[in-house]
Design an enzyme around this catalytic site. Sequence first.
Site, PDB file in Angstrom:
ATOM      1  N   ASP A  16       0.835  -1.206   0.000  1.00 56.71           N
ATOM      2  CA  ASP A  16       0.000   0.000   0.000  1.00 56.71           C
ATOM      3  C   ASP A  16       0.870   1.255   0.000  1.00 56.71           C
ATOM      4  O   ASP A  16       1.967   1.266   0.570  1.00 56.71           O
ATOM      5  CB  ASP A  16      -0.900  -0.026   1.257  1.00 56.71           C
ATOM      6  CG  ASP A  16      -2.084   0.910   1.122  1.00 56.71           C
ATOM      7  OD1 ASP A  16      -2.273   1.501   0.042  1.00 56.71           O
ATOM      8  OD2 ASP A  16      -2.823   1.069   2.114  1.00 56.71           O
ATOM      9  N   HIS A  33       2.857   3.134  -8.991  1.00 58.35           N
ATOM     10  CA  HIS A  33       2.695   1.700  -9.234  1.00 58.35           C
ATOM     11  C   HIS A  33       3.935   1.130  -9.942  1.00 58.35           C
ATOM     12  O   HIS A  33       4.379   0.027  -9.650  1.00 58.35           O
ATOM     13  CB  HIS A  33       1.440   1.430 -10.064  1.00 58.35           C
ATOM     14  CG  HIS A  33       0.161   1.800  -9.359  1.00 58.35           C
ATOM     15  ND1 HIS A  33      -0.073   1.479  -8.044  1.00 58.35           N
ATOM     16  CD2 HIS A  33      -0.947   2.462  -9.778  1.00 58.35           C
ATOM     17  CE1 HIS A  33      -1.275   1.922  -7.687  1.00 58.35           C
ATOM     18  NE2 HIS A  33      -1.819   2.539  -8.725  1.00 58.35           N
ATOM     19  N   LEU A 127      11.123 -20.780  -3.441  1.00 58.11           N
ATOM     20  CA  LEU A 127      10.099 -19.814  -3.013  1.00 58.11           C
ATOM     21  C   LEU A 127       8.863 -19.995  -3.882  1.00 58.11           C
ATOM     22  O   LEU A 127       8.971 -20.096  -5.111  1.00 58.11           O
ATOM     23  CB  LEU A 127      10.635 -18.382  -3.174  1.00 58.11           C
ATOM     24  CG  LEU A 127       9.647 -17.247  -2.857  1.00 58.11           C
ATOM     25  CD1 LEU A 127       9.354 -17.183  -1.350  1.00 58.11           C
ATOM     26  CD2 LEU A 127      10.206 -15.895  -3.323  1.00 58.11           C
ATOM     27  N   GLU A 200       0.527 -13.202  12.480  1.00 60.86           N
ATOM     28  CA  GLU A 200       0.981 -11.979  13.135  1.00 60.86           C
ATOM     29  C   GLU A 200       0.777 -10.838  12.134  1.00 60.86           C
ATOM     30  O   GLU A 200       1.037 -11.013  10.934  1.00 60.86           O
ATOM     31  CB  GLU A 200       2.474 -12.087  13.486  1.00 60.86           C
ATOM     32  CG  GLU A 200       2.788 -13.145  14.510  1.00 60.86           C
ATOM     33  CD  GLU A 200       2.212 -12.820  15.880  1.00 60.86           C
ATOM     34  OE1 GLU A 200       2.207 -11.630  16.251  1.00 60.86           O
ATOM     35  OE2 GLU A 200       1.751 -13.748  16.563  1.00 60.86           O
TER      36      GLU A 200
END
Length: 248
Positions: A16, A33, A127, A200
Amino acid sequence: MANSPNKGLHVGLIMDGNGRWAQARGLPRTEGHGRGADAVRRAVEAAPELGITTLTLYAFSADNWRRPAGEVSVLMGLLESFLVRERENCRRRGVRLGLIGRRDRLSPALVRAIEAAEHATGEGTRLYLRLAVDYSGRSAILAAAAALRPDEHCDESGFLRRVNHACHSDLETPQVDLIIRTSGEQRLSDFLLFESAYAELMFIETLWPDFDGADLRRAVEAFRRRERRYGGVSSSNGNPAVELAIAG
Ligand code: FPP
C-alpha cells in the site's frame, strides 16, 4: 509455541502507498505503481534468505476494479510485463510463480502470461511466489463452502485446501504466518481471511515503492521475536499458577 527459525514462513504483503508516494513527488499515481513493481522485485529477491518459502503479494483486489480505467490498465500492464520479464529470472532462482484470484475478468494476454509463467517456473522449490490478482478472501471462502457436499466432513486443514483450490493456489499452501501492510494503514482489506486466523500482523509506515530487503528483514526479525501461542499459554512463563489461571 515459539517460532522455529527453521520452519519455512508464509508471508503476505499488502503493498500500500503507491499513490501517496507519487503524489508526494507531484507525479501521477501510476508512476507510484511502476516504482512499486521495482519494490516487488526487491522483496522477491530478499525473501528466500529470510526463511520465507511462500510469499503472497496483494497486487490487485477484486474491489480495485472500482479505480479509474486508466489506472486499472496501467496495473494490468505492469503485471503482464512483470510476468513476462521475470519468468526466466524466477525459473533460474528456483522461484515458482502462481496467481491467486479470478482469471475470467483478466485480458487473454494477461492470462497467457500467467499460464506461461506458471508453466516455466513450476519446478521451483525455493520460493512459492503467489500474486493475488482480482482476489477476494471472502469470495474464496464462499467458493470453498459452496463446493462442499452437504454431508461432507471437513476439518480446518481440509477447508484450507478447499480455499486454496477455490482461488487457484497450490493445494499444500500453508496458513499465513505474517502479514505486513505498508503505508501506515491498518486493515486486511479482504486479504487471506481464512488463512490468517493466527497470522501476526505488522503495519509499517514505509510507502510500498520505498520498501526494500532491509524492511523485509526487520519485519521477519520482529516476527521471530513474537511468541505465537495459538490460544494457549506462554511456554516461557515461569509461573505455573498464572498459566493455570489463564488456561482456566
Ligand atoms: C495500493 O496502493 C497498491 C495497489 C492497489 C497495487 C499494487 C501494485 C503494485 C505494487 C505494482 C504491480 C505489481 C506487481 C506484482 C508487478 P495505492 O495505490 O492504494 O496507494 P495509496 O493508498 O497511497 O493511494
